[in-house]
Design a protein around this motif. Structure first.
Motif, PDB file in Angstrom:
ATOM      1  N   LYS A   1       7.306  -2.457  14.199  1.00  0.00           N
ATOM      2  CA  LYS A   1       7.473  -2.303  15.647  1.00  0.00           C
ATOM      3  C   LYS A   1       6.240  -1.698  16.306  1.00  0.00           C
ATOM      4  N   ASN A   2       5.243  -1.379  15.488  1.00  0.00           N
ATOM      5  CA  ASN A   2       4.040  -0.738  16.009  1.00  0.00           C
ATOM      6  C   ASN A   2       3.131  -1.744  16.705  1.00  0.00           C
ATOM      7  N   THR A   3       2.133  -1.240  17.390  1.00  0.00           N
ATOM      8  CA  THR A   3       1.177  -2.109  18.072  1.00  0.00           C
ATOM      9  C   THR A   3      -0.037  -2.406  17.212  1.00  0.00           C
ATOM     10  N   SER A   4      -0.074  -1.871  15.999  1.00  0.00           N
ATOM     11  CA  SER A   4      -1.164  -2.161  15.063  1.00  0.00           C
ATOM     12  C   SER A   4      -0.562  -2.539  13.713  1.00  0.00           C
ATOM     13  N   GLU A   5      -1.399  -3.097  12.829  1.00  0.00           N
ATOM     14  CA  GLU A   5      -0.920  -3.535  11.522  1.00  0.00           C
ATOM     15  C   GLU A   5      -0.390  -2.363  10.701  1.00  0.00           C
ATOM     16  N   ALA A   6       0.643  -2.614   9.916  1.00  0.00           N
ATOM     17  CA  ALA A   6       1.211  -1.624   8.999  1.00  0.00           C
ATOM     18  C   ALA A   6       1.419  -2.316   7.655  1.00  0.00           C
ATOM     19  N   VAL A   7       1.727  -1.544   6.614  1.00  0.00           N
ATOM     20  CA  VAL A   7       1.883  -2.105   5.274  1.00  0.00           C
ATOM     21  C   VAL A   7       3.215  -1.654   4.674  1.00  0.00           C
ATOM     22  N   PHE A   8       3.954  -2.605   4.089  1.00  0.00           N
ATOM     23  CA  PHE A   8       5.189  -2.328   3.356  1.00  0.00           C
ATOM     24  C   PHE A   8       4.846  -2.352   1.877  1.00  0.00           C
ATOM     25  N   LYS A   9       5.223  -1.292   1.149  1.00  0.00           N
ATOM     26  CA  LYS A   9       4.942  -1.212  -0.283  1.00  0.00           C
ATOM     27  C   LYS A   9       6.243  -0.948  -1.039  1.00  0.00           C
ATOM     28  N   LEU A  10       6.374  -1.598  -2.185  1.00  0.00           N
ATOM     29  CA  LEU A  10       7.540  -1.427  -3.038  1.00  0.00           C
ATOM     30  C   LEU A  10       7.051  -1.024  -4.424  1.00  0.00           C
ATOM     31  N   TYR A  11       7.705  -0.013  -5.000  1.00  0.00           N
ATOM     32  CA  TYR A  11       7.303   0.521  -6.307  1.00  0.00           C
ATOM     33  C   TYR A  11       8.465   0.417  -7.289  1.00  0.00           C
ATOM     34  N   ASN A  12       8.170   0.243  -8.574  1.00  0.00           N
ATOM     35  CA  ASN A  12       9.161   0.220  -9.642  1.00  0.00           C
ATOM     36  C   ASN A  12       9.154   1.609 -10.284  1.00  0.00           C
ATOM     37  N   ARG A  13       9.879   2.551  -9.658  1.00  0.00           N
ATOM     38  CA  ARG A  13       9.855   3.964 -10.071  1.00  0.00           C
ATOM     39  C   ARG A  13      11.234   4.602  -9.931  1.00  0.00           C
ATOM     40  N   THR A  14      11.443   5.680 -10.679  1.00  0.00           N
ATOM     41  CA  THR A  14      12.714   6.401 -10.583  1.00  0.00           C
ATOM     42  C   THR A  14      12.701   7.443  -9.465  1.00  0.00           C
ATOM     43  N   ALA A  15      11.534   7.845  -9.017  1.00  0.00           N
ATOM     44  CA  ALA A  15      11.417   8.869  -7.969  1.00  0.00           C
ATOM     45  C   ALA A  15      10.531   8.342  -6.853  1.00  0.00           C
ATOM     46  N   ALA A  16      10.466   9.077  -5.775  1.00  0.00           N
ATOM     47  CA  ALA A  16       9.599   8.680  -4.667  1.00  0.00           C
ATOM     48  C   ALA A  16       8.164   8.532  -5.166  1.00  0.00           C
ATOM     49  N   PRO A  17       7.506   7.442  -4.828  1.00  0.00           N
ATOM     50  CA  PRO A  17       6.154   7.211  -5.333  1.00  0.00           C
ATOM     51  C   PRO A  17       5.128   8.143  -4.708  1.00  0.00           C
ATOM     52  N   ALA A  18       4.077   8.397  -5.469  1.00  0.00           N
ATOM     53  CA  ALA A  18       2.931   9.149  -4.966  1.00  0.00           C
ATOM     54  C   ALA A  18       1.957   8.112  -4.412  1.00  0.00           C
ATOM     55  N   VAL A  19       1.933   7.982  -3.102  1.00  0.00           N
ATOM     56  CA  VAL A  19       1.093   6.979  -2.456  1.00  0.00           C
ATOM     57  C   VAL A  19      -0.372   7.226  -2.811  1.00  0.00           C
ATOM     58  N   GLY A  20      -1.055   6.162  -3.202  1.00  0.00           N
ATOM     59  CA  GLY A  20      -2.454   6.277  -3.589  1.00  0.00           C
ATOM     60  C   GLY A  20      -2.652   6.543  -5.074  1.00  0.00           C
ATOM     61  N   THR A  21      -1.564   6.870  -5.785  1.00  0.00           N
ATOM     62  CA  THR A  21      -1.657   7.174  -7.212  1.00  0.00           C
ATOM     63  C   THR A  21      -0.860   6.177  -8.049  1.00  0.00           C
ATOM     64  N   ASP A  22       0.383   5.926  -7.658  1.00  0.00           N
ATOM     65  CA  ASP A  22       1.266   5.052  -8.430  1.00  0.00           C
ATOM     66  C   ASP A  22       0.947   3.572  -8.206  1.00  0.00           C
ATOM     67  N   THR A  23       1.311   2.765  -9.193  1.00  0.00           N
ATOM     68  CA  THR A  23       1.070   1.328  -9.133  1.00  0.00           C
ATOM     69  C   THR A  23       2.055   0.669  -8.175  1.00  0.00           C
ATOM     70  N   ILE A  24       1.539  -0.139  -7.287  1.00  0.00           N
ATOM     71  CA  ILE A  24       2.354  -0.850  -6.301  1.00  0.00           C
ATOM     72  C   ILE A  24       2.895  -2.130  -6.933  1.00  0.00           C
ATOM     73  N   TYR A  25       4.205  -2.364  -6.805  1.00  0.00           N
ATOM     74  CA  TYR A  25       4.828  -3.588  -7.307  1.00  0.00           C
ATOM     75  C   TYR A  25       4.638  -4.732  -6.309  1.00  0.00           C
ATOM     76  N   LEU A  26       4.834  -4.445  -5.030  1.00  0.00           N
ATOM     77  CA  LEU A  26       4.696  -5.443  -3.969  1.00  0.00           C
ATOM     78  C   LEU A  26       4.071  -4.779  -2.753  1.00  0.00           C
ATOM     79  N   LYS A  27       3.079  -5.429  -2.180  1.00  0.00           N
ATOM     80  CA  LYS A  27       2.416  -4.907  -0.988  1.00  0.00           C
ATOM     81  C   LYS A  27       2.328  -6.029   0.036  1.00  0.00           C
ATOM     82  N   MET A  28       2.886  -5.776   1.227  1.00  0.00           N
ATOM     83  CA  MET A  28       2.899  -6.782   2.282  1.00  0.00           C
ATOM     84  C   MET A  28       2.322  -6.213   3.569  1.00  0.00           C
ATOM     85  N   PRO A  29       1.273  -6.815   4.095  1.00  0.00           N
ATOM     86  CA  PRO A  29       0.796  -6.386   5.404  1.00  0.00           C
ATOM     87  C   PRO A  29       1.744  -6.907   6.474  1.00  0.00           C
TER      88      PRO A  29
END
Length: 100
Positions: free
Chosen positions: A47-75
């Motif tokens: 809903k923003n006026t600029s690009e954003a990114v959706f990321k999905l992780y295969n993890r048991t806990a909240a991911p550490a953004v920038g550290t954990d491996t991304i399963y799916l990344k969609m701009p």
């Protein structure tokens, strides 16, 4: 992202879990499910006026953004809505560890 709705495949009894989150001005990640799950679809929307990114992780806990491996990344372009069911096919995807 402005928000995301994820839903898993129906269980044998026909029920399914729906997860919804509307983002704020933060970059906090969340854990949707801390064990294996099958995602049948969902609708990330920006809903923003600029690009954003959706990321999905295969993890048991909240991911550490920038550290954990991304399963799916969609701009997501401003105002864009995506349909994950088209990406995951009719059978969905299985995340064996968890959904973060």
């Amino acid at each position: 992202m402005g928000g995301v709705t994820l839903f898993n495949s129906p269980r044998p009894n026909g029920s399914q879990t729906v997860y919804m989150r509307t983002s704020t001005a933060d970059t906090n990640s969340v854990s949707v499910k801390s064990s294996g799950c099958k995602i049948a679809g969902g609708r990330p929307h920006n809903k923003n006026t600029s690009e954003a990114v959706f990321k999905l992780y295969n993890r048991t806990a909240a991911p550490a953004v920038g550290t954990d491996t991304i399963y799916l990344k969609m701009p997501g372009a401003a105002g864009q809505v995506a349909d994950l069911q088209e990406i995951f096919s009719p059978t969905g995807i299985y995340l064996g560890t968890g959904c973060g």
